[in-house]
Design an enzyme around this catalytic site. Structure first.
Site, short mmCIF file in Angstrom:
data_model
loop_
_atom_site.label_atom_id
_atom_site.label_comp_id
_atom_site.label_asym_id
_atom_site.label_seq_id
_atom_site.Cartn_x
_atom_site.Cartn_y
_atom_site.Cartn_z
N ARG A 172 0.84 -1.20 0.00
CA ARG A 172 0.00 0.00 0.00
C ARG A 172 0.87 1.26 0.00
NH1 ARG A 172 -3.45 -3.77 2.51
NH2 ARG A 172 -2.64 -3.61 4.62
N PHE A 188 -8.20 -7.45 -9.37
CA PHE A 188 -8.34 -8.25 -8.13
C PHE A 188 -8.28 -7.29 -6.94
CE2 PHE A 188 -6.08 -10.92 -11.26
CZ PHE A 188 -6.96 -11.98 -11.38
N ASP A 210 -13.09 -6.68 -9.62
CA ASP A 210 -13.08 -7.87 -8.76
C ASP A 210 -14.34 -8.67 -9.07
OD1 ASP A 210 -11.36 -8.65 -6.04
OD2 ASP A 210 -13.35 -9.55 -6.10
N SER A 211 -14.26 -9.99 -8.88
CA SER A 211 -15.43 -10.83 -9.16
C SER A 211 -16.41 -10.87 -7.99
CB SER A 211 -14.97 -12.25 -9.50
OG SER A 211 -14.21 -12.76 -8.43
N ALA A 238 -11.61 -11.14 -14.02
CA ALA A 238 -10.45 -10.32 -14.37
C ALA A 238 -9.93 -10.65 -15.76
CB ALA A 238 -9.35 -10.53 -13.33
N ASP A 258 -2.97 -8.36 -8.39
CA ASP A 258 -2.80 -9.12 -7.16
C ASP A 258 -3.78 -10.28 -7.10
OD1 ASP A 258 -2.03 -9.88 -4.61
OD2 ASP A 258 -3.22 -8.34 -3.60
N CYS A 298 0.91 -14.80 -4.58
CA CYS A 298 0.85 -15.17 -3.16
C CYS A 298 0.86 -16.69 -3.01
CB CYS A 298 -0.37 -14.54 -2.47
SG CYS A 298 -1.93 -15.09 -3.13
N1 SAH Z 1 -5.30 -6.62 -3.64
C1 SAH Z 1 -6.30 -6.94 -2.65
C2 SAH Z 1 -6.36 -8.40 -2.34
C3 SAH Z 1 -6.70 -9.28 -3.53
S1 SAH Z 1 -7.22 -10.87 -3.06
C4 SAH Z 1 -6.01 -6.15 -1.37
O1 SAH Z 1 -4.91 -5.62 -1.25
O2 SAH Z 1 -6.87 -6.08 -0.51
C5 SAH Z 1 -7.77 -11.54 -4.56
C6 SAH Z 1 -9.11 -11.03 -5.05
O3 SAH Z 1 -9.34 -11.63 -6.31
C7 SAH Z 1 -10.32 -11.37 -4.21
O4 SAH Z 1 -10.97 -10.17 -3.86
C8 SAH Z 1 -11.23 -12.20 -5.11
O5 SAH Z 1 -12.61 -11.86 -4.98
C9 SAH Z 1 -10.75 -11.81 -6.47
N2 SAH Z 1 -10.92 -12.78 -7.54
C10 SAH Z 1 -10.71 -14.11 -7.51
N3 SAH Z 1 -10.86 -14.64 -8.74
C11 SAH Z 1 -11.18 -13.61 -9.57
C12 SAH Z 1 -11.44 -13.50 -10.98
N4 SAH Z 1 -11.40 -14.57 -11.78
N5 SAH Z 1 -11.71 -12.29 -11.48
C13 SAH Z 1 -11.73 -11.19 -10.68
N6 SAH Z 1 -11.49 -11.23 -9.36
C14 SAH Z 1 -11.22 -12.43 -8.81
#
Ligand code: SAH
Length: 354
Positions: A172, A188, A210-211, A238, A258, A298
């Site tokens: 951040r 994401f 985000d999904s 995504a 991410d 991750c």
């Molecule tokens: N960057 C964020 C954390 C991301 S966690 C932070 O700092 O808070 C990963 C995220 O990806 C989750 O919110 C999940 O809902 C989303 N996600 C998972 N698969 C996805 C997809 N196919 N398309 C879009 N979002 C997705």
């Protein structure tokens, strides 16, 4: 007790016949007795190691206990203000639930200990989900993590993990450095923590994808909590969204990528590598000249070295010169013991394209 082939005593482990990992070491000291007092002391010591982070005034939220990295395999405890959310993922951790809860609630200023043991990994241990209040009053519906002057809503009961991604604290800060004046794409985004920082630091425009609808609803709330304009919060897949942006030749100056854990084990690495490559290829194509990409993995199974190779492969086809200008890691409250390198899971690259 764990003995070597020669019969020497190695230490004490929690034995779990249901698990692929049959024994998890709780101590390498043969003379130590793993009892209530030992477990409570491990928790208290782990929390004390974070006291500098929490007393510095920058944040009231941190991971207090990080599993093997703190000598308590399968125990994670995240603190948000006066609330601790814990996650027990192994049979050994489950065995000490009450002792752990007592030790956590005894920490100074703690009012609530809530359990979120609903991670999929419990299944592989032969354990069912366990969710609910362990100590104190119910978690506040408007619980907020304070960090670097920002306020982030923490959904203890419905959010991912323990409700918030504490492990992206250092990221951040990095986002704040790169955001001024840039058109930002946050893929994401979860609850939009990166978007909040970018907005506050003067991003030119913001698109978060985000999904998860509930995560985006919380993102909108985070905009209000920090009095910033979050720009567009778009619900969708995504991969599909990135292809759509590419087809419309959209350009961004800062892209944050991410994704969730794409490889749960080494067996899934090959498939995951392809997904990481696809995502990063799309992201590179969307970068405006001089654009910056912050990209993470991750997945513990993916090393920094392999991740860098995969991302390098992604930049080949678009024939862009892309340079690494920085690397990102999990923050200090997610430590990696020299003797347990497996604790390292979060790694990121800061890339600048010509
Ligand atoms: N960057 C964020 C954390 C991301 S966690 C932070 O700092 O808070 C990963 C995220 O990806 C989750 O919110 C999940 O809902 C989303 N996600 C998972 N698969 C996805 C997809 N196919 N398309 C879009 N979002 C997705």
């Amino acid at each position: 007790m764990v003995r070597s082939a020669e019969g020497d005593t190695l230490g004490w482990a929690a034995y779990s016949p249901e698990s692929q990992i049959r024994a998890r070491m709780w101590t390498f000291e043969p003379d130590v007795v793993v009892d209530d007092a030992f477990v409570a002391a491990q928790v208290t010591a782990a929390a004390a190691r974070r006291s500098g982070l929490l007393s510095g005034g920058a944040t009231d939220s941190a991971r207090l206990v990080f599993s093997e990295a703190d000598g308590v395999p399968g125990v994670v405890a995240d603190r948000y203000g006066d609330t601790i959310v814990c996650q027990l993922t192994t049979a050994g951790a489950d065995r000490w639930r009450e002792v752990l809860a007592d030790a956590l609630v005894a920490l100074p200023g703690v009012a609530t200990v809530y359990e979120r043991s609903d991670a999929d990994v419990r299944e592989r241990e032969g354990l069912g989900p366990r969710v609910g209040l362990l100590r104190g009053g119910a978690p506040a519906a408007d619980l907020v993590a304070h960090e670097a002057g920002f306020r982030y809503a923490v959904d203890v009961e419905g959010g991912h993990k323990t409700g918030f991604y504490l492990d992206q604290r250092d990221a951040r800060t990095a986002v704040g450095m790169w955001a001024p004046g840039r058109r930002v794409l946050n893929v994401f985004s979860y609850t939009g923590a990166f978007t909040v920082v970018a907005a506050a630091r003067g991003a030119a425009s913001l698109l978060s994808i985000d999904s998860s609808g509930p995560a985006l609803a919380t993102a909108a709330r985070n905009g209000g909590l920090n009095d910033v304009d979050m720009g567009e919060l778009r619900e969708g897949d995504a991969f599909t969204a990135l292809r759509g942006l590419r087809d419309r030749a959209q350009q961004f100056d800062l892209i944050l990528l991410d994704p969730p854990k794409l490889a749960n084990s080494e067996g899934q690495l090959e498939k995951a590598s392809r997904a990481y490559k696809d995502l990063n290829l799309l992201a590179v194509k969307l970068l405006a000249p001089g654009g910056v990409l912050l990209t993470w993995s991750c997945s513990g199974a993916m090393t920094m070295e392999l991740f860098q190779k995969v991302v390098a492969g992604a930049a080949l086809a678009p024939r862009r010169t892309v340079r690494i200008v920085g690397r990102l890691h999990q923050p200090s409250d997610h430590p990696v013991p020299l003797a347990f390198p497996e604790a390292e899971y979060l790694k990121g690259l800061v890339l600048v394209a010509d």
